[in-house]
Design a protein around this motif. Structure first.
Motif, mmCIF file in Angstrom:
data_model
loop_
_atom_site.group_PDB
_atom_site.id
_atom_site.type_symbol
_atom_site.label_atom_id
_atom_site.label_comp_id
_atom_site.label_asym_id
_atom_site.label_seq_id
_atom_site.Cartn_x
_atom_site.Cartn_y
_atom_site.Cartn_z
ATOM 1 N N PRO A 103 0.886 -1.330 0.022
ATOM 2 C CA PRO A 103 0.157 0.019 -0.011
ATOM 3 C C PRO A 103 0.706 1.285 0.181
ATOM 4 N N CYS A 104 1.918 1.237 0.702
ATOM 5 C CA CYS A 104 2.956 2.362 0.790
ATOM 6 C C CYS A 104 3.242 2.727 -0.642
ATOM 7 N N SER A 115 9.434 -0.870 0.271
ATOM 8 C CA SER A 115 9.498 -1.976 1.084
ATOM 9 C C SER A 115 11.062 -2.478 0.973
ATOM 10 N N CYS A 155 0.190 3.034 4.922
ATOM 11 C CA CYS A 155 1.089 1.942 5.447
ATOM 12 C C CYS A 155 0.233 1.003 6.270
ATOM 13 N N ARG A 156 0.518 -0.545 6.084
ATOM 14 C CA ARG A 156 -0.307 -1.336 6.703
ATOM 15 C C ARG A 156 -0.035 -1.738 8.011
ATOM 16 N N ILE A 164 5.138 2.815 9.479
ATOM 17 C CA ILE A 164 6.440 2.863 9.457
ATOM 18 C C ILE A 164 6.913 4.411 9.394
ATOM 19 N N ILE A 166 8.336 5.968 7.095
ATOM 20 C CA ILE A 166 9.149 5.989 5.787
ATOM 21 C C ILE A 166 9.919 7.142 5.446
ATOM 22 N N CYS A 591 8.937 -2.717 9.604
ATOM 23 C CA CYS A 591 8.203 -2.974 8.280
ATOM 24 C C CYS A 591 7.650 -4.380 8.046
ATOM 25 N N LEU A 592 6.626 -4.539 7.709
ATOM 26 C CA LEU A 592 6.256 -5.585 7.631
ATOM 27 C C LEU A 592 6.475 -6.525 6.235
ATOM 28 N N CYS A 594 5.572 -5.703 3.033
ATOM 29 C CA CYS A 594 4.557 -6.142 2.120
ATOM 30 C C CYS A 594 4.766 -6.641 0.801
HETATM 31 S S1 SF4 Z 1 4.732 -2.120 6.409
HETATM 32 FE FE1 SF4 Z 1 6.474 -1.699 5.100
HETATM 33 S S2 SF4 Z 1 5.979 -2.481 3.104
HETATM 34 FE FE2 SF4 Z 1 4.171 -2.500 4.507
HETATM 35 S S3 SF4 Z 1 2.905 -0.864 3.777
HETATM 36 FE FE3 SF4 Z 1 4.195 -0.013 5.626
HETATM 37 S S4 SF4 Z 1 6.154 0.756 4.722
HETATM 38 FE FE4 SF4 Z 1 5.197 -0.342 2.924
#
Ligand code: SF4
Ligand SMILES: Cc1cc2nc3c(=O)[nH]c(=O)nc-3n(C[C@H](O)[C@H](O)[C@H](O)COP(=O)(O)OP(=O)(O)OC[C@H]3O[C@@H](n4cnc5c(N)ncnc54)[C@H](O)[C@@H]3O)c2cc1C
Ligand code: SF4
Length: 697
Positions: A103-104, A115, A155-156, A164, A166, A591-592, A594
């Protein structure tokens, strides 16, 4: 009522059926349901019907992002398939799906590969991260300090605790990248382009065109590059050497910047259009809007934009009042109210016509402004500026507002409360209520313009003149840096497509397996395309039980207030210090990732349900095909699949929105049929200049 112990089918009757109509199990596999269970089942039946027993009456759940992992043959044994619940539209996953899954990246107007650059930071590969970022963002060091960060809203990680950092991480890569890699100019393609305006949009387009072999000249009316980055954003927020270094990476490619050259005055647009194969108008919105209230021409009323410009360009005679009221609640206003305090003002008041809920600036920035002593007044609007007999400002009259119905922007319209006027004593009023285009640069070239005076454009940002395009704030009105950078990238592609008939870059999907068998001792040979950290982090998450999900968002260290230069006339002390490497690592590991996706090999899955059981977020489900409403938006396809699969099959599905990439499902799978795979889009066509694309490993 009786329930089939094998598949969950509910039989309404005084005795079990001879055989289960769903899975064929014999009568002895049925058990009598207790009263509570019957209560639930009856309610479910009334509300939804039961899957397989009138499934077409079940509601469709479409607020989740459900991907089909596998259809699995369940004829042998299948006690876990869930037949109850809403039906899902499911998707099989194409490049767009996997891309939207990050999503980011989707929210970033320049589509930055977030990511992966975060993974590279966690690896300590700052230079690689900086370069990867620069592919999309062009000014990572600058934007790492003041990006509007639409990605963080999307961000998820927000679903777990907080997004995050970012934007701050961009700066980590820039701050610690060491020696910058330099790119040289590619062979010329014989075409030339003129860009009007050395703001972020113009320079981004210039960089991308130069990389394609164009001879690019940028015409800039000021003696400095960067547009508002240099002439608006104050130095205490963005040191000028950071801008200069990142602009140098663009001029390395042969881009010429002709400073102190105003198009429309020093050189005509017509001349440029005659001389170059392509002209890009990227002149921004540089004319300040006025309040349209009496007293606006008094001495001491200055536009915020002009004030910041004078300060940034180092004009010696910039006058700053002792008591300053700034009208407006956006970027410009926020920079004004804090800058005047550094330049000797004793009182700085910010006035905004709506409430704190509507103010478009960052919450942290508001907090910092208040810590520095800025007074913020919401729900007030100026009615007149008060002057003395010498024509100098001595105050500003404001009226209190109340919020009415939503306006075109969706925000509630502020309406004045009659009789609530009051005066604030001050000797300076800074007006920061918006900017618009200055179209004098057009000369007589465009007979047809829109109501803002901007030339009419087609969908490829081309004007009615064959070789003139326009982009950035000049076209989209005042926005933010990253949107203008995204526009600069887009328009460069359009120009190249028009002049050389090149096709837009085709991106190819690349799915690379994260080799779980090497999770605890990552094998570098297998890590191509995946940051090493992605492997080691999976190892940490699985083997050492890393607490990445419990680590909170890291706080940006700032200078203590007494060291910020308030009242010292020094405007250059950077207030935000930036993350140290260890803080950067802590933030990056949150950070997950994604870009990682779960896959299941349906031939090896034994429907043990371990993955669904262990998943902390209940992302994976084993459902009856009855519960599939559509496949890739095709309802008939779902029906065909059901007919083909028969009643014994199970569908393993995942809700992509809630997966936190903990890897527990992989770890618990007894047949190792689950994998976590890395997705990325790679440009199908190579760039013409030296390719700095980062491939890990
Ligand atoms: S967790 Fe990391 S990869 Fe997922 S949306 Fe947030 S910054 Fe982006
Ligand atoms: C004070 C202030 C602070 C801001 N802070 C932020 C922030 O923190 N984060 C964020 O995301 N956004 C911020 N913004 C918004 C951001 O600055 C703009 O969205 C962005 O600068 C737009 O980029 P651009 O390249 O389209 O235009 P600009 O940056 O405006 O660049 C246009 C360039 O064209 C030049 N030019 C204009 N006319 C001519 C001419 N006739 N001949 C030659 N050159 C010409 C100008 O001198 C300028 O250099 C801020 C805006 C302001 C005013
Ligand atoms: S990785 Fe974790 S959160 Fe994602 S599906 Fe597997 S167990 Fe659930």
């Amino acid at each position: 009522m009786f329930r089939c112990k094998v598949c969950g089918w509910i039989h309404e009757g005084a005795a079990p059926p001879d055989a289960c109509p769903s899975c064929g199990a014999s009568a002895d596999r049925f058990r009598a349901m207790d009263m509570t269970e019957i209560g639930h089942a009856t309610r479910d039946l009334a509300n939804y019907g039961i899957a397989g027993q009138g499934y077409d009456r079940i509601d469709v759940e479409d607020s989740r992002r459900i991907r089909l992992l596998a259809f699995v043959d369940a004829s042998f044994y299948n006690p876990f398939t869930i037949r109850h619940g809403k039906r899902y539209p499911i998707y099989t996953g194409d490049p767009q799906w996997f891309s939207d899954n990050i999503p980011c990246m989707t929210a970033c107007p320049s589509h930055t590969d977030i990511s992966r650059y975060i993974a590279l930071i966690a690896d300590g590969r700052y230079a690689d991260s900086f370069e990867l970022n620069r592919e999309h963002n062009v000014f990572p060091g600058c934007l790492g300090r003041m990006c509007a960060r639409p990605c963080e809203d999307a961000c998820r990680r927000k679903e777990v605790d907080a997004p995050i950092g970012i934007c701050y991480l961009k700066r980590v890569a820039a701050d610690y990248r060491g020696e910058t890699r330099r790119e040289s100019a590619p062979p010329p393609n014989g075409l030339t382009a003129a860009v009007v305006g050395a703001g972020v949009c113009g320079l981004t387009a210039a960089r991308d065109l130069a990389r394609k072999g164009y001879g690019v000249t940028v015409y800039e009316r000021f003696p400095v590059p960067g547009g508002v980055m240099w002439t608006g954003v104050p130095e205490w927020r963005l040191p000028r050497d950071v801008i200069a270094e990142e602009v140098e990476l663009i001029t390395d490619l042969g881009v010429q910047i002709q400073y102190n050259t105003e198009v429309g005055k020093d050189i005509s647009l017509e001349d440029l259009a005659g001389k170059h194969d392509a002209v890009l108008l990227a002149a921004g919105c540089q004319t300040a809007s006025t309040m349209r209230v009496p007293g606006e021409d008094l001495e001491g009323v200055v536009s915020g934009l002009q004030f910041l410009e004078d300060v940034s360009l180092g004009h010696k005679d910039v006058w700053v009042g002792k008591s300053v009221v700034t009208v407006g609640g956006g970027f410009t206003s926020m920079d004004c109210v804090r800058t005047v305090l550094r330049l000797g003002s004793e009182r700085s008041v910010m006035t905004y016509r709506r409430s704190i809920q509507e103010i478009p600036v960052d919450e942290l920035e508001l907090e910092e402004a208040e810590i520095e002593g800025v007074e913020i007044m919401y729900m007030v609007a100026p009615t007149r500026v008060v002057g003395d007999e010498n024509g100098k400002v001595v105050g500003i009259e404001l009226v209190r507002n109340e919020l009415g119905e939503p306006d075109a922007s969706g925000r509630r319209r502020p309406e004045p409360v009659e009789g609530s006027e009051f005066i604030i004593d001050c000797d300076m009023v800074l007006v920061a209520i918006g900017q618009r285009q200055d179209n004098r640069l057009l000369g007589e070239l465009f007979p047809d313009v829109d109501r803002r005076g901007v030339p009419l454009l087609d969908q490829n940002l081309k004007t009615e003149r064959d070789n003139v395009w326009a982009a950035g704030d000049y076209v989209i009105n005042p926005t933010n840096f990253i949107s203008s950078i995204g526009e600069g990238k887009r328009v460069a592609e359009f120009i190249d497509h028009a002049l050389r008939d090149t096709m837009p870059k085709i991106k190819e999907m690349e799915i690379t397996r994260v080799p779980t068998e090497y999770i605890s001792t990552p094998n570098p040979l297998l890590s191509e395309g995946i940051a090493d950290w992605t492997l080691t982090s999976m190892s940490r998450r699985l083997v050492w039980g890393d607490d990445y999900a419990g680590v909170g968002r890291q706080v940006m260290p700032v200078l203590p207030v007494p060291e910020r230069g308030l009242g010292t006339f020094d405007n250059t002390l950077e207030t935000e210090i930036g993350f140290t490497k260890p803080i950067g690592f802590e933030e990056a590991k949150r950070c997950l990732q994604c870009q990682l996706n779960i896959f299941i090999d349906g031939n090896r899955c034994i429907l043990c349900n371990n993955c669904a059981d262990v998943c902390p977020h209940r992302c994976i489900e084993m459902i009856s095909p009855d519960r599939i409403y559509s496949i890739d938006n095709d309802v008939e396809l779902a029906e065909m699949a059901r007919a083909e699969l028969g009643q014994y099959a199970a569908a393993m599905v995942i809700d992509e929105r809630s997966c936190i990439r903990c890897g527990l499902c992989l770890d618990w799978c007894p047949t190792e049929c689950l994998t976590m795979d890395h997705f990325r889009l790679t440009p199908g066509i190579e760039r013409e200049s030296v390719d700095l694309a980062i491939v890990a490993g």
